[in-house]
Design an enzyme around this catalytic site. Structure first.
Site, PDB file in Angstrom:
ATOM      1  CD1 TRP A  68      48.245  60.865  41.662  1.00 30.85           C
ATOM      2  CD2 TRP A  68      50.454  60.682  41.925  1.00 30.85           C
ATOM      3  NE1 TRP A  68      48.548  59.546  41.795  1.00 30.85           N
ATOM      4  CE2 TRP A  68      49.890  59.393  41.952  1.00 30.85           C
ATOM      5  CE3 TRP A  68      51.847  60.826  42.078  1.00 30.85           C
ATOM      6  CZ2 TRP A  68      50.667  58.254  42.111  1.00 30.85           C
ATOM      7  CZ3 TRP A  68      52.604  59.692  42.233  1.00 30.85           C
ATOM      8  CH2 TRP A  68      52.024  58.429  42.258  1.00 30.85           C
ATOM      9  NE  ARG A  69      44.552  58.957  44.513  1.00 33.89           N
ATOM     10  CZ  ARG A  69      44.444  57.672  44.829  1.00 33.89           C
ATOM     11  NH1 ARG A  69      44.545  57.291  46.098  1.00 33.89           N
ATOM     12  NH2 ARG A  69      44.228  56.767  43.902  1.00 33.89           N
ATOM     13  CD  GLU A 121      46.117  59.108  35.592  1.00 32.96           C
ATOM     14  OE1 GLU A 121      46.399  58.069  34.968  1.00 32.96           O
ATOM     15  OE2 GLU A 121      45.595  59.092  36.726  1.00 32.96           O
ATOM     16  CD  GLN A 125      53.397  50.574  29.113  1.00 34.10           C
ATOM     17  OE1 GLN A 125      53.510  49.446  29.540  1.00 34.10           O
ATOM     18  NE2 GLN A 125      52.970  50.826  27.916  1.00 34.10           N
ATOM     19  CB  THR A 126      55.892  53.606  35.663  1.00 30.97           C
ATOM     20  OG1 THR A 126      56.434  53.694  34.351  1.00 30.97           O
ATOM     21  CG2 THR A 126      57.034  53.666  36.655  1.00 30.97           C
ATOM     22  CE1 TYR A 147      57.557  50.346  28.099  1.00 30.99           C
ATOM     23  CE2 TYR A 147      57.822  50.807  30.430  1.00 30.99           C
ATOM     24  CZ  TYR A 147      57.601  49.915  29.408  1.00 30.99           C
ATOM     25  OH  TYR A 147      57.436  48.587  29.697  1.00 30.99           O
ATOM     26  CE1 TYR A 176      43.436  54.615  33.106  1.00 30.93           C
ATOM     27  CE2 TYR A 176      45.611  55.334  32.353  1.00 30.93           C
ATOM     28  CZ  TYR A 176      44.708  55.081  33.379  1.00 30.93           C
ATOM     29  OH  TYR A 176      45.074  55.315  34.666  1.00 30.93           O
ATOM     30  CG  ASP A 215      44.327  50.945  34.587  1.00 33.40           C
ATOM     31  OD1 ASP A 215      43.323  50.280  34.939  1.00 33.40           O
ATOM     32  OD2 ASP A 215      45.112  51.465  35.401  1.00 33.40           O
ATOM     33  CB  CYS A 253      40.748  43.128  42.411  1.00 29.62           C
ATOM     34  SG  CYS A 253      39.983  41.892  41.355  1.00 29.62           S
ATOM     35  CB  CYS A 275      37.848  37.383  47.481  1.00 25.50           C
ATOM     36  SG  CYS A 275      38.461  37.149  45.802  1.00 25.50           S
ATOM     37  CB  CYS A 279      32.705  39.915  42.805  1.00 21.28           C
ATOM     38  SG  CYS A 279      33.975  39.190  41.765  1.00 21.28           S
TER      39      CYS A 279
HETATM   40 FE1  SF4 Z   1      38.329  40.972  42.856  1.00 18.05          FE
HETATM   41 FE2  SF4 Z   1      35.877  39.970  42.986  1.00 18.05          FE
HETATM   42 FE3  SF4 Z   1      37.719  39.118  44.692  1.00 18.05          FE
HETATM   43 FE4  SF4 Z   1      36.758  41.599  44.897  1.00 18.05          FE
HETATM   44  S1  SF4 Z   1      35.644  39.697  45.187  1.00 18.05           S
HETATM   45  S2  SF4 Z   1      38.934  40.982  45.023  1.00 18.05           S
HETATM   46  S3  SF4 Z   1      36.428  42.121  42.741  1.00 18.05           S
HETATM   47  S4  SF4 Z   1      37.746  38.847  42.481  1.00 18.05           S
END
Ligand code: SF4
Length: 358
Positions: free
Chosen positions: A21-22, A34, A39-40, A79, A117, A135, A189, A196, A205
């Protein structure tokens, strides 16, 4: 543009997933993707998106299709209210808006199946409007970036998160930025084990700096999921055909076909439940014999155990009393109808038992 925004966008420019879709920012494609992505998971959506585009290359083509065809192509995505709303929204856009999707969040939210959203996502991606999104992925990322220690299911915390999403939006490239935020949540994340060490916005962060990232987002403990026992009848007539019924359009699995039956009441045996449901919904009497299959299935807010019984039709002409429609069908005609997941497992058991090809 802040360094948080530019770091995130630089990562997106270099590492964004190549998703079907991009390929275009055509509002019809963005909207379709979208709705399917609600939910999927992304991997599940890809083949459905491509098949839908092949069958309905424009909003006009989707609007002109019978609802039963749309539900059949949606089969397995779950759904199903999304598919019914998709069809209704396509008809509004095609027949009342000259085929043009509204560009604003407010205009998009007036269409069936589009919440705040989804409206933000379509408006920012397809129309380059400055609109935030929030979301599950974005909630997780933002609650860690800002180290929010409030319960994110609370309305007041949601308001804080929307305000934060709005304040962090860049003036340009809002659609790319929103997609980058969602993709960061999906790929880096992650809920349990955020990556991280490879995160492009680690320097921004707060939860990472404080070592609280695994405690964010804060969510109150969920109430136990209710469970229901549900019956279904495989009702055979003398011609070797099965009786199936179509659920009313409103409500759970609306418009889908099923083996008729329903939810067990307190102090009711499963056999008595099935006989009562068939009388109430179709006006027929059956003999209930042995259990044919037992299927367990989870919906968003409850779980069911479906007890499918072999039955023999005794009397009464089927009538659509509590159902939308009904039909006698040969087992090899079942593929022409759209069923939910639990009933499809009963069909699979039926075919395995009869040695039929899928
Ligand atoms: Fe998520 Fe923060 Fe870790 Fe990046 S640094 S993955 S934003 S918790």
């Amino acid at each position: 543009m802040s360094s948080f925004q530019s770091d995130l966008l630089a990562w997106y420019d270099a590492h964004a997933d190549d998703l079907p879709w991009r390929a275009s920012k055509d509002p019809y494609r963005v909207w379709l993707s979208e709705i399917m992505l609600q939910q999927t998971q992304v991997e599940t959506v890809k083949p459905y998106f491509l098949r839908f585009l092949g069958a309905y290359p424009s909003v006009e083509a989707l609007a002109a299709a019978p609802l039963d065809d749309v539900l059949k192509r949606w089969e397995g995505l779950g759904y199903y209210s999304r598919a019914r709303n998709l069809h209704r929204a396509a008809q509004i856009v095609a027949f009342e808006m000259g085929g043009q999707f509204p560009p604003t969040v407010e205009g998009l939210q007036a269409l069936p199946g589009i919440g705040r959203y989804t409206a933000g996502a379509i408006s920012s991606i397809a129309f380059n409007q400055r609109a935030p999104v929030l979301d599950g992925n974005v909630i997780r990322v933002l609650s860690r970036i800002a180290d929010i220690d409030q319960d994110v299911t609370q309305t007041s915390t949601q308001a804080t998160l929307w305000a934060l999403a709005e304040s962090l939006l860049p003036d340009t490239r809002g659609g790319d930025y929103n997609q980058a935020l969602m993709e960061l949540g999906r790929r880096v994340c992650k809920p349990r084990d955020p990556l991280c060490a490879m995160c492009p916005v680690q320097a921004h962060c707060l939860a990472y700096a404080r070592g609280t990232q695994r405690e964010r987002p804060v969510k109150r403990a969920k109430a136990p999921t209710p469970h229901y026992d549900v019956t279904a009848g495989l009702i055979w007539n003398d011609e070797g055909k099965l009786l199936i019924s179509q659920r009313p359009l409103d409500g759970l699995l609306g418009g889908l076909w099923e083996f008729p039956g329903g939810k067990q009441e307190p102090d009711e045996t499963l056999e008595a439940c099935l006989k009562r449901e068939l009388r109430e919904e179709l006006g027929i009497e059956v003999n209930v014999s042995e259990v044919f299959a037992i299927v367990r299935h989870g919906f968003t807010h409850f779980r069911i155990t479906l007890h499918a019984f072999t039955c023999r039709y005794v009397s009464g002409s089927p009538q659509a009393l509590g159902v939308r429609d009904w039909a006698w069908v040969a087992p090899d005609e079942l593929d022409g109808y759209t069923f939910g997941k639990a009933d499809r497992q009963v069909i699979a058991a039926l075919r395995a038992r009869r040695g039929m090809l899928l």
